[in-house]
Scaffold this motif. Structure first.
Motif, PDB file in Angstrom:
ATOM      1  N   GLN A  72       0.837  -1.217   0.000  1.00 20.99           N
ATOM      2  CA  GLN A  72       0.000   0.000   0.000  1.00 20.99           C
ATOM      3  C   GLN A  72       0.864   1.256   0.000  1.00 20.99           C
ATOM      4  N   ILE A  73       1.874   1.276   0.853  1.00 17.62           N
ATOM      5  CA  ILE A  73       2.759   2.448   0.920  1.00 17.62           C
ATOM      6  C   ILE A  73       3.530   2.611  -0.387  1.00 17.62           C
ATOM      7  N   ALA A  74       4.074   1.516  -0.898  1.00 17.90           N
ATOM      8  CA  ALA A  74       4.874   1.568  -2.122  1.00 17.90           C
ATOM      9  C   ALA A  74       4.038   1.998  -3.319  1.00 17.90           C
ATOM     10  N   SER A  75       2.821   1.489  -3.419  1.00 15.96           N
ATOM     11  CA  SER A  75       1.941   1.855  -4.533  1.00 15.96           C
ATOM     12  C   SER A  75       1.641   3.341  -4.534  1.00 15.96           C
ATOM     13  N   SER A  76       1.378   3.872  -3.344  1.00 16.88           N
ATOM     14  CA  SER A  76       1.073   5.300  -3.223  1.00 16.88           C
ATOM     15  C   SER A  76       2.247   6.156  -3.677  1.00 16.88           C
ATOM     16  N   ILE A  77       3.458   5.778  -3.279  1.00 14.39           N
ATOM     17  CA  ILE A  77       4.647   6.543  -3.661  1.00 14.39           C
ATOM     18  C   ILE A  77       4.892   6.437  -5.166  1.00 14.39           C
ATOM     19  N   ALA A  78       4.798   5.220  -5.702  1.00 12.03           N
ATOM     20  CA  ALA A  78       5.035   5.020  -7.137  1.00 12.03           C
ATOM     21  C   ALA A  78       4.053   5.823  -7.980  1.00 12.03           C
ATOM     22  N   ARG A  79       2.805   5.823  -7.578  1.00  9.82           N
ATOM     23  CA  ARG A  79       1.783   6.551  -8.343  1.00  9.82           C
ATOM     24  C   ARG A  79       2.079   8.047  -8.363  1.00  9.82           C
ATOM     25  N   ALA A 196       7.126   0.695   6.599  1.00 11.09           N
ATOM     26  CA  ALA A 196       6.051  -0.136   7.143  1.00 11.09           C
ATOM     27  C   ALA A 196       6.460  -0.795   8.451  1.00 11.09           C
ATOM     28  N   TYR A 197       7.628  -1.447   8.475  1.00 13.73           N
ATOM     29  CA  TYR A 197       7.925  -2.188   9.695  1.00 13.73           C
ATOM     30  C   TYR A 197       8.374  -1.279  10.832  1.00 13.73           C
ATOM     31  N   HIS A 198       9.002  -0.140  10.539  1.00 16.56           N
ATOM     32  CA  HIS A 198       9.346   0.778  11.624  1.00 16.56           C
ATOM     33  C   HIS A 198       8.101   1.316  12.306  1.00 16.56           C
ATOM     34  N   SER A 199       7.141   1.757  11.527  1.00 16.65           N
ATOM     35  CA  SER A 199       5.928   2.344  12.110  1.00 16.65           C
ATOM     36  C   SER A 199       5.039   1.281  12.738  1.00 16.65           C
ATOM     37  N   HIS A 200       4.837   0.173  12.048  1.00 18.65           N
ATOM     38  CA  HIS A 200       3.886  -0.818  12.541  1.00 18.65           C
ATOM     39  C   HIS A 200       4.474  -1.703  13.637  1.00 18.65           C
ATOM     40  N   ASP A 201       5.794  -1.869  13.673  1.00 22.36           N
ATOM     41  CA  ASP A 201       6.385  -2.590  14.797  1.00 22.36           C
ATOM     42  C   ASP A 201       6.320  -1.743  16.067  1.00 22.36           C
ATOM     43  N   PRO A 220      13.652  10.981  17.693  1.00 23.59           N
ATOM     44  CA  PRO A 220      13.433  11.893  16.560  1.00 23.59           C
ATOM     45  C   PRO A 220      12.280  11.445  15.677  1.00 23.59           C
ATOM     46  N   LEU A 221      11.506  12.388  15.237  1.00 24.52           N
ATOM     47  CA  LEU A 221      10.367  12.204  14.346  1.00 24.52           C
ATOM     48  C   LEU A 221       9.196  11.528  15.073  1.00 24.52           C
ATOM     49  N   VAL A 222       9.459  10.470  15.820  1.00 26.27           N
ATOM     50  CA  VAL A 222       8.402   9.783  16.558  1.00 26.27           C
ATOM     51  C   VAL A 222       7.890  10.677  17.683  1.00 26.27           C
ATOM     52  N   GLY A 223       8.815  11.306  18.416  1.00 26.91           N
ATOM     53  CA  GLY A 223       8.414  12.205  19.488  1.00 26.91           C
ATOM     54  C   GLY A 223       7.581  13.365  18.966  1.00 26.91           C
ATOM     55  N   GLU A 224       7.964  13.886  17.792  1.00 20.27           N
ATOM     56  CA  GLU A 224       7.186  14.983  17.192  1.00 20.27           C
ATOM     57  C   GLU A 224       5.786  14.507  16.816  1.00 20.27           C
ATOM     58  N   ALA A 225       5.712  13.319  16.249  1.00 20.68           N
ATOM     59  CA  ALA A 225       4.412  12.764  15.870  1.00 20.68           C
ATOM     60  C   ALA A 225       3.544  12.543  17.106  1.00 20.68           C
ATOM     61  N   LEU A 226       4.143  12.071  18.195  1.00 18.60           N
ATOM     62  CA  LEU A 226       3.410  11.854  19.443  1.00 18.60           C
ATOM     63  C   LEU A 226       2.897  13.181  19.992  1.00 18.60           C
ATOM     64  N   HIS A 227       3.740  14.197  19.975  1.00 18.23           N
ATOM     65  CA  HIS A 227       3.338  15.522  20.475  1.00 18.23           C
ATOM     66  C   HIS A 227       2.151  16.072  19.670  1.00 18.23           C
ATOM     67  N   GLU A 228       2.229  15.974  18.359  1.00 19.96           N
ATOM     68  CA  GLU A 228       1.145  16.489  17.517  1.00 19.96           C
ATOM     69  C   GLU A 228      -0.124  15.651  17.677  1.00 19.96           C
ATOM     70  N   GLU A 249      -3.098   7.578  15.875  1.00 19.76           N
ATOM     71  CA  GLU A 249      -2.856   8.918  15.325  1.00 19.76           C
ATOM     72  C   GLU A 249      -1.363   9.175  15.202  1.00 19.76           C
ATOM     73  N   MET A 250      -0.607   8.752  16.204  1.00 22.17           N
ATOM     74  CA  MET A 250       0.848   8.920  16.154  1.00 22.17           C
ATOM     75  C   MET A 250       1.443   8.119  14.997  1.00 22.17           C
ATOM     76  N   ILE A 251       1.040   6.848  14.851  1.00 24.15           N
ATOM     77  CA  ILE A 251       1.586   5.998  13.791  1.00 24.15           C
ATOM     78  C   ILE A 251       1.238   6.561  12.421  1.00 24.15           C
ATOM     79  N   ARG A 252       0.015   7.036  12.275  1.00 24.26           N
ATOM     80  CA  ARG A 252      -0.403   7.627  10.995  1.00 24.26           C
ATOM     81  C   ARG A 252       0.492   8.799  10.620  1.00 24.26           C
TER      82      ARG A 252
END
Length: 391
Positions: A72-79, A196-201, A220-228, A249-252
């Motif tokens: 799903q992620i790869a298809s979105s980027i390729a498109r 995929a595996y970094h976020s979903h793990d 880094p990046l994860v903490g910012e996503a958690l804060h938002e 919401e954080m994972i998204r």
């Protein structure tokens, strides 16, 4: 959709090992993707470990759901980059076809027992699966995928300077130009695996209680996503399942950050390279599909965090140790008593025996075990030993 000049296209396609009439309604890579989806190896991914062994819970990722998320992620980027979405999807779905049961623990076990016989790697095994082990067609073994799909499987992590023995042998038979990069489509499939595996793990680790949100605040990046995500939740009308909503919401947001940066940096790289043909991507000095330096470093820190706090968590270590030991003992029993193999595998073994190749016989045993699900491996071990395991 009109493809970019540097995308893999039918006009530059290199065909298949065994010539076939192409479909009038599907592109060559739609056919490749469909063959992967209908393969035995793809189907059994539903009961193969991602991080948590199958019986630990129904809501954790498996190799199958992971592969679907990568696609799903790869298809979105390729498109969005006007690349060949069908090829990208095929490679994303096929990248883990060679994974044995119990995830990397099973792979480490097969590496050890096959050390003297050309070793074992799941990447090498994925290529074996689609070129030899699948036996579904009347005119050939394997899936007879296109050159571009095989190239992507072989080189999705970049040029291969020291190929595994099977890849080396196969490349002599059907050259995949191992010293160059693969297409941009293959590069996208590879880096989408990381996303995929970094976020979903992270998601599964939090769900399992092996990680907690406080540990992520300074990452880094994860903490910012958690804060938002917390800020967004403060404005939210929902109070039930608050922690679940916050986690999702954080994972998204993590996925969105990574994908957006990847597309932006890749476009910069493409503009600098100015490719006019897919071969300009293949023979570039560096891979074109990349994160920016800042996000690339953050992505590496996420990886390090997961290794330190999830993949080698003591609870995961316990299950990994049991899985690794089970695979090694299965291999020992079956390699010393090959008459215990199922009938169809006896036929494969006979071919190796006729050539008087012990290495070939052991490879058949490794292939048999690599194709097992977690559940089947446990049941097979119990049938052979009457011992209960992985409780």
């Amino acid at each position: 959709m009109k493809l970019a000049a540097y995308a893999v296209q039918e006009t530059s396609a290199r065909g298949r090992v065994y010539p076939e009439a192409e479909s009038v309604s599907r592109t060559p890579w739609q056919r490749d993707r469909d063959r992967v989806v209908h393969s035995t190896a793809f189907r059994v991914l539903q009961y193969k470990t991602q991080v948590f062994i199958n019986h630990e819970g129904d809501f954790f990722r498996t190799r199958l759901t992971h592969s679907l998320e990568v696609a799903q992620i790869a298809s979105s980027i390729a498109r969005s980059l006007q690349l060949n979405e069908d090829l990208t999807q095929c490679l994303a779905l096929a990248h883990d076809l060679g994974h044995p049961p119990f995830g990397h623990a099973g792979e480490w076990a097969l590496q050890e027992v096959m050390k003297e016989y050309n070793g074992f790697s799941h990447n090498d095994q994925s290529l074996r699966q689609v070129t030899r082990l699948e036996q579904r067609y009347v005119h050939f073994d394997g899936l007879n995928l296109t050159w571009e799909s095989l190239e992507g499987l072989a080189k999705h992590n970049g040029p291969v300077l020291k190929p595994d023995p099977y890849l080396q042998t196969y490349n002599q038979y059907y050259p995949l130009e191992l010293s160059s990069y693969a297409s941009a489509e293959a590069q996208i499939a590879s880096i989408s695996d990381d996303i995929a595996y970094h976020s979903h793990d992270l998601d599964d680790g939090l769900r399992a209680g092996l990680l907690n949100l406080n540990e992520l605040r300074d990452l880094p990046l994860v903490g910012e996503a958690l804060h938002e995500a917390k800020k967004a939740m403060n404005d939210c009308q929902f109070t039930e399942h608050f922690d679940n909503r916050l986690r999702h919401e954080m994972i998204r947001r993590i996925i969105d950050y990574l994908v957006t940066d990847l597309k932006t940096q890749t476009l910069r790289n493409i503009e600098a390279l100015a490719p006019k043909h897919v071969d300009d991507i293949r023979y570039a000095k560096i891979g074109v599909v990349q994160f920016s330096d800042e996000v690339g470093k953050a992505n590496q820190q996420i990886r390090q965090f997961l290794y330190q706090n999830l993949y080698y968590h003591w609870r995961v270590n316990r299950m990994s140790r049991k899985g690794k030991q089970l695979v090694k003992e299965l291999f020992s029993i079956l390699s010393e008593n090959t008459d215990l193999l199922p009938k169809e595998w006896q036929k494969r073994l006979q071919k190796a025996s006729e050539r008087k190749q012990r290495k070939g016989e052991l490879r058949v045993v490794a292939d048999y075990i690599a194709g097992m699900t977690d559940r089947y491996a446990i049941e097979e071990y119990q049938r052979l030993t009457d011992l209960a395991v992985l409780a």
